[in-house]
Design an enzyme around this catalytic site. Sequence first.
Site, PDB file in Angstrom:
ATOM      1  N   ASN A   1     -10.768  -4.335  -1.364  1.00  0.00           N
ATOM      2  CA  ASN A   1     -10.509  -3.207  -2.294  1.00  0.00           C
ATOM      3  C   ASN A   1      -9.545  -3.770  -3.508  1.00  0.00           C
ATOM      4  O   ASN A   1      -8.760  -4.578  -3.261  1.00  0.00           O
ATOM      5  CB  ASN A   1     -10.387  -1.778  -1.863  1.00  0.00           C
ATOM      6  CG  ASN A   1     -11.207  -1.235  -1.089  1.00  0.00           C
ATOM      7  OD1 ASN A   1     -12.446  -0.981  -1.444  1.00  0.00           O
ATOM      8  ND2 ASN A   1     -10.901  -0.903   0.249  1.00  0.00           N
TER       9      ASN A   1
ATOM     10  N   HIS B   1     -16.656   3.486  -4.829  1.00  0.00           N
ATOM     11  CA  HIS B   1     -15.763   4.619  -4.538  1.00  0.00           C
ATOM     12  C   HIS B   1     -16.103   5.913  -5.472  1.00  0.00           C
ATOM     13  O   HIS B   1     -15.119   6.638  -5.867  1.00  0.00           O
ATOM     14  CB  HIS B   1     -14.330   4.312  -4.358  1.00  0.00           C
ATOM     15  CG  HIS B   1     -14.111   3.615  -3.283  1.00  0.00           C
ATOM     16  ND1 HIS B   1     -12.841   2.965  -2.776  1.00  0.00           N
ATOM     17  CD2 HIS B   1     -14.717   3.119  -1.926  1.00  0.00           C
ATOM     18  CE1 HIS B   1     -12.687   2.546  -1.586  1.00  0.00           C
ATOM     19  NE2 HIS B   1     -14.101   2.441  -1.204  1.00  0.00           N
TER      20      HIS B   1
ATOM     21  N   TYR C   1     -14.502  10.209  -2.027  1.00  0.00           N
ATOM     22  CA  TYR C   1     -13.438   9.771  -3.034  1.00  0.00           C
ATOM     23  C   TYR C   1     -13.406  10.583  -4.439  1.00  0.00           C
ATOM     24  O   TYR C   1     -12.923  10.867  -5.138  1.00  0.00           O
ATOM     25  CB  TYR C   1     -13.703   8.168  -3.679  1.00  0.00           C
ATOM     26  CG  TYR C   1     -13.211   7.402  -2.244  1.00  0.00           C
ATOM     27  CD1 TYR C   1     -11.875   6.754  -2.370  1.00  0.00           C
ATOM     28  CD2 TYR C   1     -14.070   6.947  -1.542  1.00  0.00           C
ATOM     29  CE1 TYR C   1     -11.191   5.854  -1.388  1.00  0.00           C
ATOM     30  CE2 TYR C   1     -13.758   5.800  -0.592  1.00  0.00           C
ATOM     31  CZ  TYR C   1     -12.319   5.604  -0.583  1.00  0.00           C
ATOM     32  OH  TYR C   1     -12.030   4.763   0.496  1.00  0.00           O
TER      33      TYR C   1
ATOM     34  N   ARG D   1       0.926  -1.104   0.196  1.00  0.00           N
ATOM     35  CA  ARG D   1       0.015   0.009  -0.082  1.00  0.00           C
ATOM     36  C   ARG D   1       0.803   1.155   0.022  1.00  0.00           C
ATOM     37  O   ARG D   1       0.447   2.157  -0.678  1.00  0.00           O
ATOM     38  CB  ARG D   1      -0.955  -0.052   1.387  1.00  0.00           C
ATOM     39  CG  ARG D   1      -1.852   1.165   1.499  1.00  0.00           C
ATOM     40  CD  ARG D   1      -2.498   1.224   2.323  1.00  0.00           C
ATOM     41  NE  ARG D   1      -3.382   2.317   2.746  1.00  0.00           N
ATOM     42  CZ  ARG D   1      -4.707   2.762   3.398  1.00  0.00           C
ATOM     43  NH1 ARG D   1      -4.777   1.904   4.376  1.00  0.00           N
ATOM     44  NH2 ARG D   1      -5.145   3.985   3.495  1.00  0.00           N
TER      45      ARG D   1
ATOM     46  N   CYS E   1     -19.146  -2.178   0.802  1.00  0.00           N
ATOM     47  CA  CYS E   1     -18.360  -0.883   1.145  1.00  0.00           C
ATOM     48  C   CYS E   1     -19.251  -0.204   2.351  1.00  0.00           C
ATOM     49  O   CYS E   1     -20.497  -0.226   2.611  1.00  0.00           O
ATOM     50  CB  CYS E   1     -18.198  -0.091  -0.168  1.00  0.00           C
ATOM     51  SG  CYS E   1     -17.219   1.495   0.309  1.00  0.00           S
TER      52      CYS E   1
END
Length: 421
Positions: free
Chosen positions: A144, A194, A244, A90, A164
């Site tokens: 995700n 998102h 987002y 990440r 989500c």
Amino acid sequence: MKLTVVGGGSTYTPELIDGFARLRETLPISELVLVDPAAERLELVGGLARRIFARQGHPGRITTTADLDAGVADADAVLLQLRVGGQAAREKDETWPLECGCVGQETTGAGGLAKALRTVPVVLDIAERVRRTNPDAWIIDFTNPVGIVTRALLTAGHKAVGLCNVAIGLQRKFAALLGLAPAELHLDHVGLNHLTWELGVRKGGPDGPDLLPELLARHGAAVAADLKLPPEVLERLGVVPSYYLRYFYAHDEVVREMREKPSRAAEVAAMERELLALYADPALDEKPELLAKRGGAFYSEAAVDLAAALLGDGGSPVQVVNTLNRGTLPFLPDDAVIEVPARVDASGAVPLPVPRLDPLYAGLVAQVTAYEELALDAALRGGRDRVFRALLAHPLVGQYDRAEGLTDRLLAHNEEHLPWL
């Protein structure tokens, strides 16, 4: 009822456990299995999970294992919450895109594509093993990028629904601002994972009066501040975008901010070390306050509601989920995965009719859907050219020189996770 959590060693898990314990009448779990290859983390999380159940008087049994096949055997539902490559991957997803002037984020843009490439093959392997071991089990995907991963699962014929926490978080926030109980509000939540907009905030159900104009008039500044957008943007749009959308609506501003401060991954990694130290305390028998800063608010409530509805034992009949379009958004293919309110029961999730999406939003949804199709193709078949095509199609990239540079960096940073390289 047996439920299995793959990725059960996640520091998120105590949030899920707390929800299972509090909402046991909605989802009466007799056995909960936490599956994770990280033995040390799993031991810490599993110990805290048992103490939370004991404190709240939950009679269910919690077991831990690194054996996926044993963990999913006879499960009624399997919840996926894994992170291939961990926080280290990440951290890379959030940094190397900045070198090309693009947002570095783990679920959208170039970083989101990297995560999809790492994750889709692993999730499909897990799903196939679930199907071989227990073909009747539902798969609930919280991993995700949820839209792409859920599309991969459904395309492969698995019994899957994507989940989500954005919608339930906004529902709770709006209810508090309006002085109502969350159950009184139905959101006209429309778009992709998102990439959604609240087109209406209805009291009492899908056909109830729309309180969105009142919400924006009375609390628009507060909502805008949470989204880190100017209040006038919400005033002009007349809807509430997901947070987002700031990556799209204020891209260059976000890139400047990301270059000036530590990555979210670095913050989360430090937080996880502190959380695991707390979890090791044998006196701790509730989720710590620090966990609220980790993210995933109301994840447990959403997961319980969805699992209960899918297993036919309760849950709300209408929930916001990720599922096949099936004509709901007429400008998208039927096999696209969208995030909208759906009627959920033991047969699965069927989208409800939603308000027409303004071209201002529909154009972006169509473009990102095309990107997701290309991203899934790259994840399933590999190849540098497929990665490049997906990046070029993404509205946060969109220029061939950036797509070339991002492709080079994505492949260099993910070689150990992409066998086709």
